[in-house]
Design a protein around this motif. Structure first.
Motif, PDB file in Angstrom:
ATOM      1  N   SER A  57       0.819  -1.210   0.000  1.00 38.39           N
ATOM      2  CA  SER A  57       0.000   0.000   0.000  1.00 38.39           C
ATOM      3  C   SER A  57       0.856   1.263   0.000  1.00 38.39           C
ATOM      4  CB  SER A  57      -0.936   0.011   1.211  1.00 38.39           C
ATOM      5  OG  SER A  57      -0.199  -0.069   2.422  1.00 38.39           O
ATOM      6  N   GLN A  58       2.116   1.184   0.467  1.00 39.68           N
ATOM      7  CA  GLN A  58       3.022   2.331   0.429  1.00 39.68           C
ATOM      8  C   GLN A  58       3.897   2.322  -0.819  1.00 39.68           C
ATOM      9  OE1 GLN A  58       5.297   2.818   4.035  1.00 39.68           O
ATOM     10  NE2 GLN A  58       3.480   2.862   5.354  1.00 39.68           N
ATOM     11  N   THR A  59       4.418   1.158  -1.197  1.00 39.92           N
ATOM     12  CA  THR A  59       5.247   1.116  -2.410  1.00 39.92           C
ATOM     13  C   THR A  59       4.431   1.438  -3.657  1.00 39.92           C
ATOM     14  OG1 THR A  59       4.910  -1.281  -2.608  1.00 39.92           O
ATOM     15  CG2 THR A  59       6.881  -0.535  -1.441  1.00 39.92           C
ATOM     16  N   ALA A  60       3.095   1.335  -3.571  1.00 39.58           N
ATOM     17  CA  ALA A  60       2.254   1.721  -4.711  1.00 39.58           C
ATOM     18  C   ALA A  60       2.433   3.187  -5.067  1.00 39.58           C
ATOM     19  CB  ALA A  60       0.787   1.440  -4.395  1.00 39.58           C
ATOM     20  N   LEU A 224      -6.375  15.629  -8.638  1.00 43.20           N
ATOM     21  CA  LEU A 224      -5.864  14.258  -8.775  1.00 43.20           C
ATOM     22  C   LEU A 224      -5.289  13.739  -7.463  1.00 43.20           C
ATOM     23  CD1 LEU A 224      -4.013  14.119 -12.218  1.00 43.20           C
ATOM     24  CD2 LEU A 224      -6.230  13.177 -11.613  1.00 43.20           C
ATOM     25  N   THR A 225      -4.519  14.576  -6.774  1.00 40.56           N
ATOM     26  CA  THR A 225      -3.886  14.138  -5.536  1.00 40.56           C
ATOM     27  C   THR A 225      -4.913  13.810  -4.469  1.00 40.56           C
ATOM     28  OG1 THR A 225      -1.940  15.496  -6.039  1.00 40.56           O
ATOM     29  CG2 THR A 225      -2.206  14.758  -3.762  1.00 40.56           C
ATOM     30  N   ALA A 226      -5.958  14.638  -4.346  1.00 39.41           N
ATOM     31  CA  ALA A 226      -7.000  14.382  -3.352  1.00 39.41           C
ATOM     32  C   ALA A 226      -7.698  13.053  -3.617  1.00 39.41           C
ATOM     33  CB  ALA A 226      -8.010  15.532  -3.358  1.00 39.41           C
ATOM     34  N   PHE A 227      -8.033  12.810  -4.885  1.00 42.55           N
ATOM     35  CA  PHE A 227      -8.681  11.533  -5.218  1.00 42.55           C
ATOM     36  C   PHE A 227      -7.742  10.355  -4.962  1.00 42.55           C
ATOM     37  CE2 PHE A 227     -11.693  14.039  -7.926  1.00 42.55           C
ATOM     38  CZ  PHE A 227     -12.850  13.616  -7.287  1.00 42.55           C
ATOM     39  N   MET A 228      -6.442  10.505  -5.295  1.00 40.86           N
ATOM     40  CA  MET A 228      -5.509   9.403  -5.097  1.00 40.86           C
ATOM     41  C   MET A 228      -5.285   9.114  -3.620  1.00 40.86           C
ATOM     42  SD  MET A 228      -4.743   7.882  -7.800  1.00 40.86           S
ATOM     43  CE  MET A 228      -3.523   6.849  -7.013  1.00 40.86           C
ATOM     44  N   LEU A 229      -5.200  10.160  -2.789  1.00 45.46           N
ATOM     45  CA  LEU A 229      -5.048   9.942  -1.357  1.00 45.46           C
ATOM     46  C   LEU A 229      -6.233   9.154  -0.797  1.00 45.46           C
ATOM     47  CD1 LEU A 229      -3.671  13.426  -0.234  1.00 45.46           C
ATOM     48  CD2 LEU A 229      -2.442  11.251  -0.152  1.00 45.46           C
ATOM     49  N   PHE A 230      -7.415   9.443  -1.314  1.00 43.41           N
ATOM     50  CA  PHE A 230      -8.598   8.710  -0.857  1.00 43.41           C
ATOM     51  C   PHE A 230      -8.587   7.276  -1.375  1.00 43.41           C
ATOM     52  CE2 PHE A 230     -12.972   7.242  -1.528  1.00 43.41           C
ATOM     53  CZ  PHE A 230     -13.439   7.293  -0.218  1.00 43.41           C
ATOM     54  N   LEU A 231      -8.292   7.097  -2.653  1.00 49.71           N
ATOM     55  CA  LEU A 231      -8.336   5.763  -3.242  1.00 49.71           C
ATOM     56  C   LEU A 231      -7.254   4.851  -2.682  1.00 49.71           C
ATOM     57  CD1 LEU A 231      -9.039   6.696  -6.979  1.00 49.71           C
ATOM     58  CD2 LEU A 231     -10.621   5.623  -5.366  1.00 49.71           C
ATOM     59  N   MET A 232      -6.113   5.421  -2.303  1.00 50.79           N
ATOM     60  CA  MET A 232      -5.039   4.598  -1.749  1.00 50.79           C
ATOM     61  C   MET A 232      -5.361   4.120  -0.335  1.00 50.79           C
ATOM     62  SD  MET A 232      -2.648   4.445  -4.128  1.00 50.79           S
ATOM     63  CE  MET A 232      -0.953   4.344  -3.610  1.00 50.79           C
ATOM     64  N   GLU A 233      -6.227   4.858   0.363  1.00 52.19           N
ATOM     65  CA  GLU A 233      -6.633   4.464   1.714  1.00 52.19           C
ATOM     66  C   GLU A 233      -8.069   4.921   1.948  1.00 52.19           C
ATOM     67  OE1 GLU A 233      -4.907   4.614   6.297  1.00 52.19           O
ATOM     68  OE2 GLU A 233      -3.824   5.566   4.648  1.00 52.19           O
ATOM     69  N   PRO A 234      -9.047   4.285   1.290  1.00 48.47           N
ATOM     70  CA  PRO A 234     -10.437   4.722   1.401  1.00 48.47           C
ATOM     71  C   PRO A 234     -11.021   4.455   2.785  1.00 48.47           C
ATOM     72  CG  PRO A 234     -10.292   2.667   0.180  1.00 48.47           C
ATOM     73  CD  PRO A 234      -8.883   3.115   0.427  1.00 48.47           C
ATOM     74  N   GLY A 235     -11.957   5.293   3.177  1.00 42.27           N
ATOM     75  CA  GLY A 235     -12.619   5.131   4.465  1.00 42.27           C
ATOM     76  C   GLY A 235     -13.453   6.346   4.787  1.00 42.27           C
ATOM     77  N   PRO A 242     -12.474  13.159  -1.350  1.00 44.10           N
ATOM     78  CA  PRO A 242     -13.189  13.239  -2.623  1.00 44.10           C
ATOM     79  C   PRO A 242     -13.976  14.532  -2.793  1.00 44.10           C
ATOM     80  CG  PRO A 242     -14.208  11.613  -1.180  1.00 44.10           C
ATOM     81  CD  PRO A 242     -12.900  11.990  -0.554  1.00 44.10           C
ATOM     82  N   VAL A 243     -14.450  15.105  -1.671  1.00 45.25           N
ATOM     83  CA  VAL A 243     -15.142  16.395  -1.764  1.00 45.25           C
ATOM     84  C   VAL A 243     -14.191  17.472  -2.259  1.00 45.25           C
ATOM     85  CG1 VAL A 243     -16.328  18.191  -0.448  1.00 45.25           C
ATOM     86  CG2 VAL A 243     -16.822  15.783   0.013  1.00 45.25           C
ATOM     87  N   LEU A 244     -12.983  17.496  -1.672  1.00 40.89           N
ATOM     88  CA  LEU A 244     -11.979  18.452  -2.138  1.00 40.89           C
ATOM     89  C   LEU A 244     -11.599  18.203  -3.594  1.00 40.89           C
ATOM     90  CD1 LEU A 244      -9.566  18.633   0.951  1.00 40.89           C
ATOM     91  CD2 LEU A 244     -11.162  20.393   0.155  1.00 40.89           C
ATOM     92  N   ALA A 419      -3.093  -1.026  -4.363  1.00 39.13           N
ATOM     93  CA  ALA A 419      -2.972  -0.683  -2.949  1.00 39.13           C
ATOM     94  C   ALA A 419      -4.162  -1.200  -2.153  1.00 39.13           C
ATOM     95  CB  ALA A 419      -2.845   0.830  -2.782  1.00 39.13           C
ATOM     96  N   ALA A 420      -5.363  -1.117  -2.727  1.00 43.65           N
ATOM     97  CA  ALA A 420      -6.571  -1.535  -2.019  1.00 43.65           C
ATOM     98  C   ALA A 420      -6.636  -3.046  -1.849  1.00 43.65           C
ATOM     99  CB  ALA A 420      -7.812  -1.022  -2.751  1.00 43.65           C
ATOM    100  N   PHE A 421      -6.370  -3.789  -2.909  1.00 38.33           N
ATOM    101  CA  PHE A 421      -6.528  -5.238  -2.858  1.00 38.33           C
ATOM    102  C   PHE A 421      -5.313  -5.959  -2.275  1.00 38.33           C
ATOM    103  CE2 PHE A 421      -9.697  -4.081  -6.074  1.00 38.33           C
ATOM    104  CZ  PHE A 421     -10.807  -4.764  -5.574  1.00 38.33           C
ATOM    105  N   PHE A 422      -4.151  -5.292  -2.261  1.00 35.83           N
ATOM    106  CA  PHE A 422      -2.945  -5.899  -1.694  1.00 35.83           C
ATOM    107  C   PHE A 422      -2.571  -5.264  -0.360  1.00 35.83           C
ATOM    108  CE2 PHE A 422      -1.153  -7.235  -6.117  1.00 35.83           C
ATOM    109  CZ  PHE A 422      -2.088  -8.260  -6.163  1.00 35.83           C
ATOM    110  N   ARG A 423      -3.554  -4.776   0.370  1.00 31.29           N
ATOM    111  CA  ARG A 423      -3.269  -4.111   1.638  1.00 31.29           C
ATOM    112  C   ARG A 423      -2.565  -5.046   2.620  1.00 31.29           C
ATOM    113  NH1 ARG A 423      -4.414   0.566   2.930  1.00 31.29           N
ATOM    114  NH2 ARG A 423      -5.802   0.751   1.126  1.00 31.29           N
ATOM    115  N   ASP A 424      -2.903  -6.322   2.576  1.00 34.22           N
ATOM    116  CA  ASP A 424      -2.282  -7.321   3.455  1.00 34.22           C
ATOM    117  C   ASP A 424      -1.219  -8.145   2.733  1.00 34.22           C
ATOM    118  OD1 ASP A 424      -3.996  -6.587   5.599  1.00 34.22           O
ATOM    119  OD2 ASP A 424      -5.590  -7.854   4.772  1.00 34.22           O
ATOM    120  N   GLY A 425      -0.733  -7.644   1.613  1.00 35.97           N
ATOM    121  CA  GLY A 425       0.256  -8.363   0.834  1.00 35.97           C
ATOM    122  C   GLY A 425      -0.315  -8.817  -0.493  1.00 35.97           C
ATOM    123  N   ALA A 426       0.577  -9.187  -1.413  1.00 38.84           N
ATOM    124  CA  ALA A 426       0.150  -9.594  -2.759  1.00 38.84           C
ATOM    125  C   ALA A 426      -0.302 -11.049  -2.728  1.00 38.84           C
ATOM    126  CB  ALA A 426       1.278  -9.379  -3.757  1.00 38.84           C
TER     127      ALA A 426
END
Length: 462
Positions: A57-60, A224-235, A242-244, A419-426
């Motif tokens: 999730s970080q190396t992504a 783009l950065t705001a959306f990516m920050l959300f998509l890399m760690e959604p919650g 996403p509002v920003l 990043a989302a699907f490999f949060r616990d490893g590949a």
């Protein structure tokens, strides 16, 4: 002043009725800087993560950092190419690639390494719009409407590098660690600079230099950065991101319509539904392509238990098939059949990912790689030919830069999916979850390719 000897040499290389052959080498070498860095990283994410103690999730962000930069860099450099000509932008971009390579070699932490990838993204953004601009200039000089052979050569060269990239990355990691995949950018940069200085024309800018739309660039990057920050760690805790992103995006669109010299010239889309559809297909196709490249490369090492070198070798059949398909179909300007076949095979490949597990035989892994190579060879070239036919010739640099922007937007979405699907490893479970998402994306791409009747006209008049 150009010497008599230089004029004679140019006259020999630029045959009457043919494209200037001196331009081919710098165009191809510059255009492969991005794919070689993309493909080598596919087998380096796991070793880099182990070196810095970072999860996928970080190396992504090594993927996202490069493509955030290219998504911003492609349209602005396309605009600068239209105003200043291709030579200056080509030389500046390839020089920055060398600087980024040195920074990557010396990086003391993961986030400095991410910074080097950002610089690589900006540096590698110059060659493609510069090449498309040179092609348009040569087409006007020679009277040839569609340089399909040169376009095919550019695509095939990227495919060759995609073949070499994962294997080269695996070999370099085996020889001296992941640092070497950044070090190779230094000699590549030097070669591009030498060829660019020697061979690219010094002609006057094609348009009057304009102002740089810095507020537009910042709004686009912020969205783009705001959306990516959300998509890399959604919650739910990150609901504001996403509002920003939406607010910055809406402000960006409004501004770009109001200013005389926008960062992204949205006028290239006005009244041009076929070109807008081409951009949409590019986004969908490369979301699937990059998600497979990086996700599959990581899963081969963690989920299947292979080394980086072995993973690189297993990615070889994919790009080899891509080259073969490009060679066989590259000179045919008709694109609708290419997109239809490519989308169907891509959909089948995503479904086949559901069958993968820790004990999957090697021959099955090879077949899946070969299958994904078919759309890799068809789709990119088809969309490139479509853009060449659909775009306003006076805005070819802007339009081609925007096509690459949609490519990299797809890569950003792919990075977020990894990043989302490999949060616990590949893991195999993570790969299967990502496969279901990609099945939906590939199905939408198939629909967009089949229903677009304008594609049947592309290539008939060239």
């Amino acid at each position: 002043m150009i010497s008599l000897a230089e004029r004679l040499r140019r006259a020999r290389s630029a045959e009457p009725g043919g494209f200037d052959r001196r331009l081919v080498a710098p165009m191809i070498l510059g255009s492969v800087l991005n794919p070689i860095n993309s493909s080598m990283l596919a087998v380096a994410l796991i070793p880099i993560g182990r070196a810095f103690g970072a999860p996928p999730s970080q190396t992504a962000w090594l993927v996202s950092g490069l493509y955030l930069a290219t998504a911003v860099g492609q349209p602005v450099i396309g605009r600068l190419v239209d105003s200043y000509g291709p030579r200056l932008l080509y030389l500046t971009g390839t020089a920055l690639v060398g600087v980024a390579g040195l920074l990557g070699v010396l990086a003391p932490s993961l986030w400095v390494l991410v910074l080097s990838r950002v610089l690589l993204g900006f540096g590698t953004s110059a060659a493609y719009p510069a090449s498309m601009s040179l092609l348009r200039t040569e087409a006007e000089r020679t009277g040839l409407k569609s340089p399909s052979g040169i376009l095919a050569a550019l695509t095939a060269s990227a495919q060759v590098i995609a073949v070499v990239g994962p294997t080269l990355g695996g070999v370099l990691i085996g020889l001296g660690g992941w640092h070497l995949i950044f070090a190779v950018n230094v000699p590549l940069s030097v070669i591009c600079l030498f060829l660019g200085v020697r061979r690219l024309p010094k002609g006057a800018p094609k348009g009057a230099p304009g102002r740089t739309d810095v507020p537009g660039m910042l709004l686009f990057a912020a969205s783009l950065t705001a959306f990516m920050l959300f998509l890399m760690e959604p919650g739910l805790a990150q609901w504001y991101l996403p509002v920003l992103g939406l607010a910055a995006g809406a402000w960006f669109v409004r501004r770009e319509h109001d200013v005389a010299e926008p960062f992204i010239d949205l006028r290239v889309l006005r009244g041009n539904a076929p070109l807008l559809a081409t951009y949409g297909r590019q986004l969908l196709a490369y979301t699937t392509s990059y998600a497979f490249l990086y996700g599959y490369g990581q899963w081969l090492q963690e989920g299947r238990g292979l080394s980086a070198s072995q993973a690189g070798l297993l990615l070889l059949p994919m790009s080899a098939m891509g080259i073969l398909v490009t060679v066989l179909t590259g000179r045919r300007p008709e694109i609708r059949a290419k997109l239809a076949v490519g989308s169907v095979v891509q959909l089948l490949g995503c479904a086949a990912m559901l069958l993968l597990g820790a004990d999957t035989p090697i021959w099955v892994l090879v077949l899946i790689g070969i299958g994904f190579g078919i759309p890799q060879g068809l789709i990119g070239l088809a969309n490139q030919n479509a853009l060449y036919a659909q775009a306003d010739p006076a805005r070819m640099g802007s339009s081609s830069g925007l096509l690459r922007t949609f490519t990299y937007l797809g890569a950003l979405l792919a990075s977020a999916a990894n990043a989302a699907f490999f949060r616990d490893g590949a893991t195999s479970a993570g790969l299967h979850g990502m496969a279901w998402l990609l099945i939906g994306v590939a199905a939408l791409f198939l629909v967009m390719s089949v229903v677009d009747r304008s594609l049947g006209r592309v290539g008939r008049d060239t």
